[in-house]
Design a protein around this motif. Structure first.
Motif, PDB file in Angstrom:
ATOM      1  N   LYS A 118       0.833  -1.216   0.000  1.00 11.44           N
ATOM      2  CA  LYS A 118       0.000   0.000   0.000  1.00 11.44           C
ATOM      3  C   LYS A 118       0.864   1.262   0.000  1.00 11.44           C
ATOM      4  O   LYS A 118       0.565   2.244  -0.666  1.00 11.44           O
ATOM      5  N   GLU A 119       1.945   1.196   0.816  1.00 15.12           N
ATOM      6  CA  GLU A 119       2.829   2.390   0.878  1.00 15.12           C
ATOM      7  C   GLU A 119       3.554   2.585  -0.457  1.00 15.12           C
ATOM      8  O   GLU A 119       3.722   3.707  -0.927  1.00 15.12           O
ATOM      9  N   LYS A 120       3.993   1.457  -1.011  1.00 12.65           N
ATOM     10  CA  LYS A 120       4.720   1.550  -2.280  1.00 12.65           C
ATOM     11  C   LYS A 120       3.855   2.028  -3.418  1.00 12.65           C
ATOM     12  O   LYS A 120       4.345   2.643  -4.366  1.00 12.65           O
ATOM     13  N   ASN A 121       2.535   1.714  -3.320  1.00 12.16           N
ATOM     14  CA  ASN A 121       1.626   2.185  -4.379  1.00 12.16           C
ATOM     15  C   ASN A 121       1.530   3.698  -4.420  1.00 12.16           C
ATOM     16  O   ASN A 121       1.088   4.264  -5.402  1.00 12.16           O
ATOM     17  N   LYS A 122       1.914   4.363  -3.287  1.00  8.75           N
ATOM     18  CA  LYS A 122       1.854   5.830  -3.236  1.00  8.75           C
ATOM     19  C   LYS A 122       3.062   6.477  -3.901  1.00  8.75           C
ATOM     20  O   LYS A 122       3.079   7.656  -4.113  1.00  8.75           O
ATOM     21  N   THR A 123       4.089   5.726  -4.103  1.00 12.04           N
ATOM     22  CA  THR A 123       5.289   6.278  -4.743  1.00 12.04           C
ATOM     23  C   THR A 123       5.401   5.707  -6.151  1.00 12.04           C
ATOM     24  O   THR A 123       5.176   4.502  -6.359  1.00 12.04           O
ATOM     25  N   GLU A 124       5.789   6.592  -7.064  1.00 13.65           N
ATOM     26  CA  GLU A 124       5.812   6.219  -8.472  1.00 13.65           C
ATOM     27  C   GLU A 124       7.069   5.426  -8.799  1.00 13.65           C
ATOM     28  O   GLU A 124       8.146   5.686  -8.255  1.00 13.65           O
TER      29      GLU A 124
ATOM     30  N   ARG B 140      11.766   1.422   1.844  1.00  9.07           N
ATOM     31  CA  ARG B 140      10.937   2.518   2.376  1.00  9.07           C
ATOM     32  C   ARG B 140      11.778   3.789   2.573  1.00  9.07           C
ATOM     33  O   ARG B 140      11.359   4.898   2.262  1.00  9.07           O
TER      34      ARG B 140
ATOM     35  N   ASN C  97      12.558   5.342  -0.761  1.00  6.97           N
ATOM     36  CA  ASN C  97      11.386   6.034  -1.316  1.00  6.97           C
ATOM     37  C   ASN C  97      11.146   7.362  -0.613  1.00  6.97           C
ATOM     38  O   ASN C  97      10.810   8.377  -1.225  1.00  6.97           O
TER      39      ASN C  97
ATOM     40  N   VAL D 221      11.137  10.984  -2.368  1.00  4.30           N
ATOM     41  CA  VAL D 221      10.010  11.916  -2.277  1.00  4.30           C
ATOM     42  C   VAL D 221      10.465  13.260  -1.736  1.00  4.30           C
ATOM     43  O   VAL D 221      10.078  14.328  -2.227  1.00  4.30           O
TER      44      VAL D 221
END
Length: 303
Positions: free
Chosen positions: A36-42, A102, A105, A109
């Protein structure tokens, strides 16, 4: 005794299975959170999904191995413990990998946010500079319009003054126009027989002052406008709107920036001059400057 050993092995297997189940549930949930967290980062979703699938395959393989080894639990406890430790090590490695991803990422960001803030600042500066340039261009356009209007008015005035000057020049001729007839001993004479040279002099007025040189043309005719002998060529002279074909007997280049000034042109007749009255005219290429008449009489004596 053998029964107790079998029972103990079964308990170990049950405990290991429960541990594996708890670990599986724990890492399954943990994997879900990471996904879920990774889905927020492209750009990282595919990598995490691949890791998740590898973990599931590893856990499934471990479960299959454990089920196959239940029948031989009494003799393979040490191997089973080694396998459990190996699984735990692998899970620990994967946990470290997830943590590292994490952090990477988060750093990406943060870096992107910093770059975006910098670009926003550059855009603001460019917009401010563009507004200033537009304002300057508008002012320049207004100034140019004013200059064009002034230039148009000045051109009109210059054209008018030029026309007036041409008209005034048409009314003004040279001053002090004089023709002296000279004998061979450089003395004056009025006799045709003794004429050696004509000395034509005049004063160019200040009104005719211009920058640079002008060519002055001398033409000599009788009173019927017939040219005397010895013309160099015929020149087209423009006077007002008329084009005149003028016989030219002498030419002189004069610096008109020195006007007013006295100019003298000497002319030696190409042949014997007959008695009578003559007219000397002077021109530039586009102007008539003036004229003067002179007369020569016959000589009744031999001196």
């Amino acid at each position: 005794m053998e029964y107790k050993q079998t029972n103990t092995a079964a308990i170990w297997l049950a405990a290991l299975s429960a541990l594996l189940l708890v670990c599986s549930v724990y890492y399954w949930n943990k994997m879900g959170d990471v996904i879920k967290e990774k889905n927020k980062t492209e750009g990282k979703a595919d990598s995490l999904l691949s890791v998740k699938y590898d973990l599931e395959r590893n856990i499934k393989q471990i479960s299959n191995d454990l089920n196959a080894q239940l029948a031989e639990a009494n003799t393979q406890n040490e191997q089973l413990e080694a396998r459990v430790e190996s699984v735990q090590n692998k899970l620990h490695v994967k946990d470290n990998l997830f943590s590292k991803v994490r952090h990477q990422n988060a750093a990406s960001v943060s870096q992107l946010n910093t770059q975006i803030a910098q670009l926003e600042g550059v855009r603001t500066d460019l917009q401010s500079e563009l507004a200033q340039v537009k304002a300057q261009n508008q002012q320049s356009l207004a100034d140019n319009t004013g200059l064009k209007n002034t230039t148009t008015a000045l051109k009109g005035r210059i054209s008018t003054l030029g026309t007036e000057l041409v008209a005034m020049k048409g009314l003004v001729t040279v001053d002090n126009f004089r023709v002296d007839v000279m004998k061979p001993n450089d003395k004056l004479t009025a006799k045709a027989k003794k004429t050696k040279q004509l000395q034509i002099s005049f004063t160019l007025p200040a009104l005719w002052k211009t920058d640079g040189n002008e060519t002055i043309y001398l033409s000599i005719t009788d009173l019927k406008n017939n040219p005397v002998d010895g013309a160099l060529r015929t020149e087209t002279i423009y006077v007002g709107e008329s084009a005149l074909q003028v016989p030219i007997h002498a030419i002189k280049t004069v610096d008109f920036s020195n006007n007013p000034q006295q100019v003298t042109i000497n002319y030696e007749p190409a042949s014997k001059v007959e008695s009578g009255f003559y007219k000397v005219k002077i021109y530039t290429k586009d102007s008539y400057l003036g004229s003067a008449e002179f007369g020569l009489r016959n000589s009744f004596w031999f001196f």
